[in-house]
Design an enzyme around this catalytic site. Structure first.
Site, PDB file in Angstrom:
ATOM      1  CE  LYS A 143       4.152   3.800  13.282  1.00 30.99           C
ATOM      2  NZ  LYS A 143       4.198   3.265  11.943  1.00 30.99           N
ATOM      3  N   PRO A 156      -3.560   0.484  18.817  1.00 29.16           N
ATOM      4  CG  PRO A 156      -5.451  -0.810  18.348  1.00 29.16           C
ATOM      5  CD  PRO A 156      -4.724  -0.131  19.475  1.00 29.16           C
ATOM      6  CE1 TYR A 195      -1.185   4.050   9.414  1.00 34.21           C
ATOM      7  CE2 TYR A 195      -0.197   3.130   7.436  1.00 34.21           C
ATOM      8  CZ  TYR A 195      -1.187   3.099   8.409  1.00 34.21           C
ATOM      9  OH  TYR A 195      -2.150   2.115   8.383  1.00 34.21           O
ATOM     10  CE1 TYR A 211      -5.732   3.738  11.456  1.00 38.42           C
ATOM     11  CE2 TYR A 211      -5.340   3.815   9.087  1.00 38.42           C
ATOM     12  CZ  TYR A 211      -5.020   3.332  10.345  1.00 38.42           C
ATOM     13  OH  TYR A 211      -3.976   2.448  10.486  1.00 38.42           O
ATOM     14  CG  HIS A 256      -2.124  -0.817   1.108  1.00 36.94           C
ATOM     15  ND1 HIS A 256      -3.149  -0.811   2.025  1.00 36.94           N
ATOM     16  CD2 HIS A 256      -2.495  -1.688   0.132  1.00 36.94           C
ATOM     17  CE1 HIS A 256      -4.096  -1.650   1.630  1.00 36.94           C
ATOM     18  NE2 HIS A 256      -3.717  -2.192   0.499  1.00 36.94           N
TER      19      HIS A 256
END
Length: 394
Positions: free
Chosen positions: A297, A293, A385, A201, A72
């Protein structure tokens, strides 16, 4: 029994460390209180940073990952009715993440260890660590009714938050930092096509939601629920209805529903213990730190600890660098606290808090508006990220 490195815990951290050491000719034994089937049955996250992928490649266990992992180069934030794509590759010079379930990582590592003929002792009861502050530490345990003693040079505590390793360090030697959040994540796994090619998200007035995936045919969805919520109160129908309500309308319309394979609720907390070593015991992964979460990480931080501990053991056994021992904890903690900060930021700004006042909600909105409306803000999100660089111990 005698070995160089005794590894407590056969989760991905312990198995990865064992595989890396084995390939360098550094003898090790892994002890796990659960069965192998139980370890494989644990459903966990599946977003791998590039550094973790590289480490799995170094360990020689990336064949299936390369074939089945889904790369991704971005993800989405759904902020009410507004959708913002975080272009990971474009904002970080081409860095990406890979979707590949933790269960599959564990399976690959278990297969590699078995092929190498390395020793893993499952269902080891009453594991205890002794003489950690001496040059001859020991691990004792019960196996099939027999008392076993394992002598070693060093102990790697990779046995999670509830394991014996951290509890073996005198309390007055540790400082604990912790934040417990007033909500958890209700997760559902379903054999349905993901609603979106990339993760979404969603920050919504009804609460946070996450649309994730394990493969192109296996979806993983999450809903923010109050602390203490019971999974049995959530039928599949109720879950799908609530998930759709928290997503932008055009996303909800694409949602393919189906029966759940698994449902569970995970509490959210931030936790760090300092230092991460005592004598010849080194903590790694959840034994030393927990992150919510939201920032993806957990597994990646464990892998970065393993990277540092692996460097340490190679330095000791190949180059006689015992001076590196004292650097382990500080090296790990620098990266850990940055990951804790990012996970806290994502959690604090994307979730609804029951005691949140209007002023705090407006600040939350302003923070997200600034971060997603500024190139510098987008870069900050993206580079955290995909994972900050792994530090060198030497």
């Amino acid at each position: 029994m005698r070995t160089k490195v005794a590894i407590i815990g056969a989760g991905p951290a312990g198995l990865l460390l064992g595989q890396l050491l084995q390939r360098q000719g550094i003898d090790n034994v892994i002890m796990e209180r659960r069965s192998g089937d139980y370890v494989l049955g644990r459903i966990r996250a599946g977003v791998l940073e590039q550094g973790t992928v590289d480490l799995l490649r170094e360990a020689g266990v990336d064949q299936r990952l390369r074939q089945e992992g889904i790369v991704h180069d971005g993800f989405e934030l759904a902020l009410g009715h507004r959708r913002v794509r975080i272009d990971l590759a474009g904002l970080t010079g081409g860095r990406t993440v890979t979707i590949y379930g933790q269960t599959e990582v564990t399976r690959d590592l278990m297969a590699a260890r078995a092929a190498a003929g390395a020793t893993t002792i499952y269902e080891a009861d009453e594991v205890a660590l002794h003489d950690l502050d001496t040059e001859r530490p020991r691990v004792t345990f019960e196996k099939d009714g027999e008392h076993v003693q394992l002598e070693c040079d060093y102990v790697a505590g990779c046995d999670g938050f509830h394991g014996v390793s951290r509890r073996s360090i005198p309390e007055d030697r540790l400082k604990t930092f912790e934040r417990v959040y007033p909500f958890g994540w209700l997760g559902m796994l379903s054999e349905t096509p993901p609603v979106n090619e990339e993760l979404i998200y969603s920050s919504h007035a009804r609460g946070f939601a996450l649309c994730s995936l394990r493969s192109r045919h296996l979806s993983r969805y999450y809903l923010q629920v109050p602390a203490g919520e019971k999974v049995e109160h959530w039928s599949d129908e109720r879950f799908w209805t609530e998930l759709a309500a928290r997503l932008p309308e055009e996303v909800a319309e694409q949602l393919v529903t189906g029966p759940s394979i698994e449902k569970s609720i995970a509490p959210l907390r931030s936790f760090v213990v300092e230092p991460m070593q005592y004598g010849r015991l080194f903590l790694a992964g959840d034994a030393a730190h927990i992150v919510p979460p939201t920032g993806a990480k957990g597994l990646n931080l464990a892998a970065s600890d393993v990277h540092t501990l692996y460097q340490l053991m190679v330095g000791i056994y190949h180059n006689g660098r015992t001076d590196l021992v004292s650097r382990y904890s500080d090296t790990c903690l620098r990266r850990i606290w940055k990951a804790e900060r990012f996970s806290w930021w994502m959690t604090s700004n994307l979730h609804r808090f029951s005691d949140q006042e209007d002023f705090e909600r407006r600040l939350q909105q302003a923070e997200l508006d600034y971060a997603t409306g500024s190139h510098a803000g987008l870069v900050t999100i993206a580079e955290n990220y995909v994972g900050l660089p792994l530090e060198s111990l030497t």
